[in-house]
Design a protein around this motif. Structure first.
Motif, short mmCIF file in Angstrom:
data_model
loop_
_atom_site.label_atom_id
_atom_site.label_comp_id
_atom_site.label_asym_id
_atom_site.label_seq_id
_atom_site.Cartn_x
_atom_site.Cartn_y
_atom_site.Cartn_z
N LYS A 232 0.76 -1.24 -0.07
CA LYS A 232 0.07 -0.02 0.09
C LYS A 232 0.89 1.29 -0.16
N ALA A 233 1.90 1.22 0.79
CA ALA A 233 2.93 2.40 0.72
C ALA A 233 3.27 2.61 -0.54
N GLU A 234 3.79 1.60 -1.32
CA GLU A 234 4.44 1.75 -2.56
C GLU A 234 3.45 1.90 -3.51
N ILE A 235 2.05 1.56 -3.25
CA ILE A 235 1.21 2.17 -4.45
C ILE A 235 1.07 3.44 -4.17
N ALA A 236 0.98 4.04 -2.80
CA ALA A 236 0.54 5.28 -2.85
C ALA A 236 1.72 6.18 -3.34
N LYS A 237 3.10 5.56 -3.03
CA LYS A 237 3.98 6.48 -3.55
C LYS A 237 4.09 6.49 -4.97
N LEU A 238 3.68 5.28 -5.83
CA LEU A 238 3.71 5.33 -7.04
C LEU A 238 2.50 6.27 -7.64
N LYS A 239 1.50 6.44 -6.92
CA LYS A 239 0.45 7.18 -7.25
C LYS A 239 0.75 8.55 -7.43
N ALA A 240 1.46 9.15 -6.24
CA ALA A 240 2.13 10.30 -6.08
C ALA A 240 2.92 10.70 -7.26
N GLU A 241 3.77 9.81 -7.74
CA GLU A 241 4.61 10.06 -8.76
C GLU A 241 4.22 10.09 -9.99
N ASN A 242 3.11 9.39 -10.13
CA ASN A 242 2.25 9.33 -11.36
C ASN A 242 1.62 10.66 -11.48
N SER A 243 0.93 10.97 -10.42
CA SER A 243 0.14 12.45 -10.79
C SER A 243 1.16 13.49 -10.78
N HIS A 244 2.53 13.45 -10.36
CA HIS A 244 3.38 14.55 -10.51
C HIS A 244 3.66 14.36 -11.80
N LEU A 245 4.00 13.27 -12.53
CA LEU A 245 4.29 13.14 -13.73
C LEU A 245 3.14 13.76 -14.83
N ASN A 246 2.05 13.12 -14.39
CA ASN A 246 0.91 13.81 -15.43
C ASN A 246 0.88 15.41 -15.19
N ALA A 247 1.13 15.85 -14.10
CA ALA A 247 0.95 17.35 -14.01
C ALA A 247 2.18 18.08 -15.07
N MET A 248 3.34 17.43 -14.70
CA MET A 248 4.50 17.68 -15.73
C MET A 248 4.19 17.73 -16.98
N LEU A 249 3.57 16.70 -17.35
CA LEU A 249 3.40 16.33 -18.80
C LEU A 249 2.25 17.32 -19.29
N LEU A 250 1.25 17.77 -18.52
CA LEU A 250 0.28 18.52 -19.15
C LEU A 250 0.95 19.91 -19.17
N LYS A 251 1.71 20.26 -18.17
CA LYS A 251 2.52 21.73 -18.24
C LYS A 251 3.44 21.78 -19.75
N ASN A 252 3.89 20.73 -19.80
CA ASN A 252 4.96 20.60 -20.90
C ASN A 252 3.86 20.70 -22.32
#
Length: 358
Positions: A232-252
């Motif tokens: 669960k901790a790893e999934i939460a970490k991966l979700k946070a990373e994914n959200s961050h990457l999606n935000a960066m992708l949208l920004k780009n």
């Protein structure tokens, strides 16, 4: 009645009579294979000690009880008094039979009478203990022809003695049968106890196995819980990373779109600029790439939330919306966010005609 009392009774038995009773009572003495007239004096103390043991004493009491009952059958019309007992002793009845019968009855009155008889005999014959009366008991009473009463009494006592011996044999047979039944019950109890011990050991083993399985299950559950928590901790970490990457992708993407809007191709210098259009909903058609008068940027549904948070809506000239691709809730949010007019198309052919008209 106490052992000391019966010890006094046994002390009044003459040696030869004691030899007979040892055989009758089936008493065995250590160190003596047989008790006879040659060794009775040496074995007397051991014989009395053996007779006083609870198992033998119980049978001996029964013997005296039977003997006393036989006497009552012939003399039941006479009241038992101290004088009658003294007379009975004087007439030749053995003292141990008189005292034994009184004490075996376990009647308080008869026991009291036995005590009085003892005191009277000690006083009359001027002796210190009852055992001193044995020699008198061993004397033979010479039968006189004129003394018919003594002869009759001797004959009666022989009959009583014979009947007593028969009853005593029956009693010994019953005791042997009871002892046999007792042994059988004891063996049965032993077997049942062994069976219960076996069942107990089996249950203890089963309990031990169950406890071992329980410990293993608890340990496995603990490991599973720890593994689930780690995942669960790893999934939460991966979700946070994914959200961050999606935000960066949208920004780009937004930066690229802005760069395209600001960019003017060299060959179009001096010509009328194309209108910058933000198309909400992708119709999947190349017409959106080849329009002569419009530069169309596609805004997909998944990117709408990020666009609402940025200034993308304000950097375009027009906003078009494919209503059949965009949910009503999203359409309302876009209209509230921007001051620009929003052109809505219910299907792709309608938008195509609008582009062609210019």
């Amino acid at each position: 009645m106490s052992r000391e009392t019966w010890k006094k009774v046994f002390s009044t038995i003459p040696d030869m009579k004691l030899v007979e009773l040892v055989e009758l009572w089936s008493i065995q003495v250590k160190g003596f294979r047989y008790i006879n007239q040659e060794n009775i004096k040496q074995a007397r103390a051991l014989v009395i000690a053996e007779a006083l043991k609870p198992r033998n004493l119980k049978m001996i009491k029964a013997y005296y009880t039977i003997t006393d009952e036989e006497a009552d059958e012939t003399d039941q019309e006479e009241e038992m008094t101290l004088s009658s007992l003294m007379e009975l002793y004087e007439e030749g009845k053995e003292l141990h039979l008189i005292l034994g019968g009184l004490y075996a009855s376990e009647d308080e009155e008869l026991e009291k009478l036995a005590g009085e008889l003892e005191k009277a005999l000690l006083k009359k014959y001027k002796v210190d203990d009852l055992s001193s009366l044995i020699p008198r008991g061993n004397k033979r009473v010479e039968e006189k022809p004129e003394d018919k009463k003594v002869k009759v009494q001797a004959s009666d006592w022989e009959k009583k003695w014979s009947k007593s011996e028969e009853k005593n044999k029956d009693l010994r047979a019953k005791i042997n049968e009871w002892e046999k039944q007792y042994s059988q019950l004891k063996q049965q109890l032993k077997e049942e106890k062994q069976l219960m011990l076996g069942d107990k050991q089996k249950l203890q083993q089963e309990l031990g196995v169950a406890r071992s399985h329980h410990r293993e299950t608890v340990e496995q559950n603990r490991e599973t819980y720890e593994e689930n928590r780690r995942l669960k901790a790893e999934i939460a970490k991966l979700k946070a990373e994914n959200s961050h990457l999606n935000a960066m992708l949208l920004k780009n993407q937004q930066e690229v779109a802005v760069a395209k809007l600001d960019e003017k191709p060299p060959e179009q210098s001096g010509l009328t600029d194309k209108k910058q259009v933000l198309l909400v909903g992708d119709p999947k058609n190349k017409l959106t790439e080849n329009s002569a008068k419009h530069t169309i940027q596609i805004l997909e549904l998944k990117d709408i939330p990020e666009a609402l948070e940025s200034d993308l809506l304000e950097k375009c000239d027009e906003i078009w919306m494919m209503t059949y691709l965009v949910p009503p809730q999203m359409r309302r949010k876009i209209k509230r966010k921007t001051q620009k007019s929003v052109k809505e198309f219910t299907d792709f052919p309608t938008m195509k005609r609008y582009i062609e008209k210019g």
